[in-house]
Design a protein around this motif. Structure first.
Motif, PDB file in Angstrom:
ATOM      1  N   VAL A  54       0.827  -1.211   0.000  1.00  0.00           N
ATOM      2  CA  VAL A  54       0.000   0.000   0.000  1.00  0.00           C
ATOM      3  C   VAL A  54       0.859   1.258   0.000  1.00  0.00           C
ATOM      4  O   VAL A  54       0.441   2.301  -0.513  1.00  0.00           O
ATOM      5  CB  VAL A  54      -1.034   0.062   1.159  1.00  0.00           C
ATOM      6  N   ALA A  55       2.057   1.139   0.567  1.00  0.00           N
ATOM      7  CA  ALA A  55       2.948   2.306   0.577  1.00  0.00           C
ATOM      8  C   ALA A  55       3.311   2.733  -0.847  1.00  0.00           C
ATOM      9  O   ALA A  55       3.705   3.875  -1.081  1.00  0.00           O
ATOM     10  CB  ALA A  55       4.215   1.983   1.371  1.00  0.00           C
ATOM     11  N   GLN A  56       3.175   1.809  -1.801  1.00  0.00           N
ATOM     12  CA  GLN A  56       3.529   2.128  -3.198  1.00  0.00           C
ATOM     13  C   GLN A  56       2.344   2.086  -4.142  1.00  0.00           C
ATOM     14  O   GLN A  56       2.474   2.406  -5.310  1.00  0.00           O
ATOM     15  CB  GLN A  56       4.558   1.109  -3.712  1.00  0.00           C
ATOM     16  N   GLU A  57       1.203   1.640  -3.651  1.00  0.00           N
ATOM     17  CA  GLU A  57       0.059   1.447  -4.553  1.00  0.00           C
ATOM     18  C   GLU A  57      -0.661   2.775  -4.782  1.00  0.00           C
ATOM     19  O   GLU A  57      -1.061   3.446  -3.827  1.00  0.00           O
ATOM     20  CB  GLU A  57      -0.901   0.397  -3.962  1.00  0.00           C
ATOM     21  N   ASP A  58      -0.849   3.096  -6.038  1.00  0.00           N
ATOM     22  CA  ASP A  58      -1.520   4.341  -6.413  1.00  0.00           C
ATOM     23  C   ASP A  58      -2.889   4.473  -5.778  1.00  0.00           C
ATOM     24  O   ASP A  58      -3.740   3.616  -5.981  1.00  0.00           O
ATOM     25  CB  ASP A  58      -1.738   4.335  -7.940  1.00  0.00           C
ATOM     26  N   GLY A  59      -3.102   5.537  -5.027  1.00  0.00           N
ATOM     27  CA  GLY A  59      -4.437   5.806  -4.478  1.00  0.00           C
ATOM     28  C   GLY A  59      -4.768   5.065  -3.203  1.00  0.00           C
ATOM     29  O   GLY A  59      -5.779   5.359  -2.563  1.00  0.00           O
ATOM     30  N   ALA A  60      -3.939   4.089  -2.811  1.00  0.00           N
ATOM     31  CA  ALA A  60      -4.229   3.352  -1.573  1.00  0.00           C
ATOM     32  C   ALA A  60      -3.975   4.250  -0.360  1.00  0.00           C
ATOM     33  O   ALA A  60      -3.129   5.145  -0.408  1.00  0.00           O
ATOM     34  CB  ALA A  60      -3.358   2.097  -1.494  1.00  0.00           C
ATOM     35  N   GLN A  61      -4.679   3.986   0.739  1.00  0.00           N
ATOM     36  CA  GLN A  61      -4.499   4.812   1.940  1.00  0.00           C
ATOM     37  C   GLN A  61      -3.058   4.698   2.432  1.00  0.00           C
ATOM     38  O   GLN A  61      -2.600   3.602   2.785  1.00  0.00           O
ATOM     39  CB  GLN A  61      -5.457   4.377   3.059  1.00  0.00           C
ATOM     40  N   PRO A  62      -2.348   5.822   2.480  1.00  0.00           N
ATOM     41  CA  PRO A  62      -0.948   5.773   2.925  1.00  0.00           C
ATOM     42  C   PRO A  62      -0.841   5.341   4.391  1.00  0.00           C
ATOM     43  O   PRO A  62      -1.757   5.556   5.177  1.00  0.00           O
ATOM     44  CB  PRO A  62      -0.461   7.218   2.750  1.00  0.00           C
ATOM     45  N   LEU A  63       0.297   4.753   4.731  1.00  0.00           N
ATOM     46  CA  LEU A  63       0.498   4.262   6.091  1.00  0.00           C
ATOM     47  C   LEU A  63       0.370   5.383   7.116  1.00  0.00           C
ATOM     48  O   LEU A  63      -0.267   5.222   8.158  1.00  0.00           O
ATOM     49  CB  LEU A  63       1.872   3.585   6.211  1.00  0.00           C
ATOM     50  N   SER A  64       0.971   6.523   6.828  1.00  0.00           N
ATOM     51  CA  SER A  64       0.942   7.620   7.810  1.00  0.00           C
ATOM     52  C   SER A  64      -0.477   8.166   7.969  1.00  0.00           C
ATOM     53  O   SER A  64      -0.897   8.560   9.057  1.00  0.00           O
ATOM     54  CB  SER A  64       1.886   8.745   7.388  1.00  0.00           C
ATOM     55  N   ASN A  65      -1.232   8.141   6.872  1.00  0.00           N
ATOM     56  CA  ASN A  65      -2.611   8.613   6.926  1.00  0.00           C
ATOM     57  C   ASN A  65      -3.450   7.684   7.813  1.00  0.00           C
ATOM     58  O   ASN A  65      -4.230   8.136   8.658  1.00  0.00           O
ATOM     59  CB  ASN A  65      -3.153   8.660   5.481  1.00  0.00           C
ATOM     60  N   ALA A  66      -3.279   6.365   7.636  1.00  0.00           N
ATOM     61  CA  ALA A  66      -4.034   5.415   8.460  1.00  0.00           C
ATOM     62  C   ALA A  66      -3.581   5.501   9.914  1.00  0.00           C
ATOM     63  O   ALA A  66      -4.398   5.413  10.837  1.00  0.00           O
ATOM     64  CB  ALA A  66      -3.858   3.998   7.934  1.00  0.00           C
ATOM     65  N   TYR A  67      -2.268   5.690  10.103  1.00  0.00           N
ATOM     66  CA  TYR A  67      -1.754   5.775  11.482  1.00  0.00           C
ATOM     67  C   TYR A  67      -2.374   6.958  12.210  1.00  0.00           C
ATOM     68  O   TYR A  67      -2.713   6.875  13.391  1.00  0.00           O
ATOM     69  CB  TYR A  67      -0.226   5.911  11.476  1.00  0.00           C
ATOM     70  N   SER A  68      -2.543   8.061  11.501  1.00  0.00           N
ATOM     71  CA  SER A  68      -3.060   9.240  12.206  1.00  0.00           C
ATOM     72  C   SER A  68      -4.576   9.394  12.107  1.00  0.00           C
ATOM     73  O   SER A  68      -5.158  10.146  12.880  1.00  0.00           O
ATOM     74  CB  SER A  68      -2.356  10.511  11.739  1.00  0.00           C
ATOM     75  N   GLU A  69      -5.219   8.645  11.210  1.00  0.00           N
ATOM     76  CA  GLU A  69      -6.686   8.794  11.135  1.00  0.00           C
ATOM     77  C   GLU A  69      -7.348   8.371  12.448  1.00  0.00           C
ATOM     78  O   GLU A  69      -8.223   9.059  12.966  1.00  0.00           O
ATOM     79  CB  GLU A  69      -7.263   7.975   9.967  1.00  0.00           C
ATOM     80  N   GLN A  70      -6.933   7.250  12.973  1.00  0.00           N
ATOM     81  CA  GLN A  70      -7.441   6.725  14.246  1.00  0.00           C
ATOM     82  C   GLN A  70      -6.326   5.909  14.868  1.00  0.00           C
ATOM     83  O   GLN A  70      -5.464   5.402  14.157  1.00  0.00           O
ATOM     84  CB  GLN A  70      -8.655   5.795  14.012  1.00  0.00           C
TER      85      GLN A  70
END
Ligand code: MCU
Length: 433
Positions: A264-280
């Protein structure tokens, strides 16, 4: 070691005692108290985590142990899985505490109550029960968060639905230093364990209560777990970290669920790791060190898939929404399927992203049959598992681009007892090799 698809549950008390005594001498001190030996059979494995792990841009080899050698027999998987469990808690989720000092509660045809005490603190939560027609006892599917699960099909296939609200044990929209819910009432609001593992702990405590019941409403054998989206992440975590779960069914789980984190860290449009980490606070606090450097992770989600092996796993993915990272989902599923293959249980994993309807957490006709078959096979012990990879053409990952290891042929160096609903199975030999 034995692989239990339908584990005998009557020996729960004996397993508790044996697990506790084994733990005194062999448990990794970093791992805390032991789990119930049925919840997790690696309690007698010694795991010493290294101070650091090598950087690896590829998916780590599920079969190479921390000492650098590869496993060669199926019996070695138990302790290799114990290593993966410790590494995953240590880098992705935070720790799942071991068996609490006390779990009590009740099971009725409409409700399950759960009271937990550990380390001098207590908390309670409950879940509602929705029985299918006919006469019980019924196996059950624990549905996290209500979203997207096809409860009509679950019930018409012969399983009860247990509606579990994960927010009762781990709330969202809190800061990481002030986590809330039953899990954090006991383990502290500043616990570094993330919500996915807190939810998984809640599922395990519900299973404890079912096991203690007389089994007249909900059968003490045959438990599934499912959920969609953030609750798909939770369902996947629950299935990986509790071996009493016979069938794990994550739906459209996205980053933090099935999809490979390196992917996912490289997949186009997938939720980035940092985004998921900080979303909740879904991930453990420790994951902060990896969000911009997933190559440093000592494990990846294909190994969490492997932790579920050889038990039933039905992964449902939506290829129409890039954010959900379905391509990386297929990579992790294919990688994890190598563990199933090595254990001789390839038919027990199904991955299905070939679906028409693009809406998130929709009930989909394509999944009705595999869902029904999976419930019948893994919870009721009839028919056969779907055992398919139905990957949408636009979201098909290439495992060979992500691995530099090959799957070993593991020897059967001791008898296994599959299928394991053998009433003569001797409980006393379980936790030892
Ligand atoms: C796929 O799960 C999540 C996703 O990770 C979030 O970014 C988004 O906000 O919500 C999804 C979800 O849980 O939807 C119900």
């Amino acid at each position: 070691m034995r692989f239990h698809r339908y584990r005998p549950r009557l020996w729960g008390a004996a397993a508790f005692v044996v697990a506790a005594s084994l733990a005194a001498t062999t448990l990794n001190p970093q791992a805390g108290p032991p789990a119930n030996a049925a919840e997790y059979d690696g309690v007698d494995c010694v795991v010493s985590l290294p101070g650091s792990s090598p950087t690896n841009s590829m998916l780590p080899d599920p079969f190479t142990k921390l000492d650098g050698t590869r496993i060669s027999a199926k019996s070695e998987w138990e302790c290799r899985r114990a290593e993966i469990k410790e590494l995953a808690e240590d880098s992705i989720y935070g720790e799942k505490p071991g068996m609490p000092d006390s779990v009590t509660g009740s099971v009725s045809s409409s409700n399950i109550t759960v009271n937990v005490s550990d380390q001098g603190r207590s908390a309670s939560f409950s879940a509602s029960v929705d029985l299918p027609s006919g006469s019980g006892p019924f196996p059950a599917v624990i549905v996290l968060g209500g979203l997207g699960a096809d409860t009509d099909t679950i019930k018409s296939s012969g399983a009860a639905v247990i509606n579990f609200d994960p927010y009762e044990v781990g709330q969202e929209d809190t800061s990481r230093s002030n986590k809330q819910g039953a899990f954090y009432d006991i383990y502290g609001s500043s616990s570094s364990t993330g919500l996915l593992m807190a939810w998984s702990w809640g599922v395990s405590r519900i299973i404890d209560v079912i096991e203690q019941s007389n089994g007249s409403v909900i059968s003490t054998d045959g438990t599934g777990v499912t959920g969609c989206s953030r609750f798909g992440k939770g369902a996947f975590t629950a299935g990986a970290f509790d071996q009493r779960i016979d069938l794990t069914m994550p739906i459209e789980s996205g980053t933090g669920g099935v999809p490979a984190l390196r992917g996912v860290a490289q997949e186009d449009g997938a939720q980035p790791l940092s985004n998921a980490y900080s979303e909740q606070p879904w991930f453990g606090d420790v994951f902060n060190s990896y969000t911009s450097n997933p190559a440093a992770l000592p494990v990846d989600m294909h190994e969490i898939v492997g932790m579920v092996a050889p038990r039933g796993l039905l992964i449902m993915e939506n290829p129409h929404i890039d954010w959900l990272g379905a391509t990386s989902g297929s990579v992790a599923a294919l990688g994890g399927a190598e563990v199933y293959k090595a254990l001789g249980a390839q038919e027990n994993i199904t991955y299905w992203s070939d679906v028409q309807d693009g809406s998130h957490c929709a009930t989909r006709s394509e999944w009705t049959a595999p869902l029904q078959q999976s419930i019948q096979k893994f919870l009721l012990g009839t028919g056969s598992a779907p055992g398919e990879f139905r990957i949408a053409s636009g979201a098909s990952g290439n495992l060979s681009a992500w691995r530099n290891w090959q799957t070993p042929t593991l020897s059967d160096d001791e008898p296994t007892d599959e299928p394991t609903d053998d009433p003569t199975d001797d409980p006393t030999d379980e936790p030892t090799d």
